[in-house]
Design a protein around this motif. Structure first.
Motif: not given
Length: 233
Positions: A91-94, A101-106, A122-127, A135-138
């Motif tokens: 549920s939380y790893r998205l 259009d670059r794929q990322f996990w966060g 959803v506020l996403m936090r990813s490397d 990176v933080l992004r809504w």
């Protein structure tokens, strides 16, 4: 306007449609190899972040959660997970795609609702793999995928995320963090500083999260918090 927690409980995404019955909170910590000074500065003066953090603005007309609603949301999720009604890691790893259009996990760390709309943000936090930056992004929930959906729709497997028991331990840790945040009256910027600096990527096992608890709560901001830490196995 208060966000109704039950609208975020559980999630089932489909290619062209979605049902919202889930929540997105998570936050982690660090292993022995981590530079703990980085974690410590999360809780320093906000001025420490003025020159090197670009925090995302609140989305237009977004209804954000309060600290108490975040804490209650975490408690609700933990109950669902304990009843085998929700998977913490799935549920939380998205997975998502950025503006190029670059794929990322966060990690989905916070949810909001667009006022007057059924859209969930959803506020996403990813490397990012293509950057050293955190990176933080809504993002709209409709543009995000859980592990199962990423595999089903895109044949993409998450190889770097946490185990289920690690994510569960993380959720319990963040529930305690936000219990403190309620009393300390954390604002939007403080929450985002916390999400940005937290070393998600280094906590992939339960033992790692347990080991980090005393480090996290040993930070100056938690000086008045009365906690007892379990010994690491």
């Amino acid at each position: 306007m208060k966000i109704e927690i039950n609208k975020y409980i559980g999630i089932e995404l489909h290619r062209s449609s979605l049902k919202v019955f889930s929540v997105f909170p998570v936050f982690l910590s660090s292993m022995n190899s981590h530079d703990y000074n980085v974690a410590m500065r999360i809780f320093g003066s906000p001025s420490l972040f003025a020159n090197d953090l670009n925090l995302p603005a609140v989305p237009l007309n977004a209804v954000l959660e309060t600290n108490r609603e975040t804490m209650e949301r975490l408690e609700c999720d933990l109950t669902l997970i304990g009843n085998s009604q929700l998977s913490a890691a799935d549920s939380y790893r998205l997975m998502g795609y950025d503006e190029l259009d670059r794929q990322f996990w966060g990690y989905g760390v916070e949810a909001a609702r667009a006022d007057g709309s059924a859209e969930v943000l959803v506020l996403m936090r990813s490397d990012e793999e293509f950057s050293v930056d955190k990176v933080l992004r809504w993002m709209p929930l409709s543009k995000l995928y859980t592990r199962k959906q990423a595999l089903l729709f895109y044949d993409v497997t998450d190889t770097e995320g946490p185990s289920e028991d690690a994510m569960l331990e993380i959720l319990e840790l963040f529930r305690d963090v936000f219990e403190f945040a309620v009393g300390a009256m954390w604002g939007y910027e403080k929450r985002l500083e916390f999400y940005h600096a937290f070393p998600f990527e280094e906590l992939t096992t339960k033992e790692a999260v347990v080991a980090f608890r005393p480090v996290l709560f040993g930070c100056p901001a938690f000086a008045d918090l009365d906690v007892v830490f379990p010994e690491c196995e």
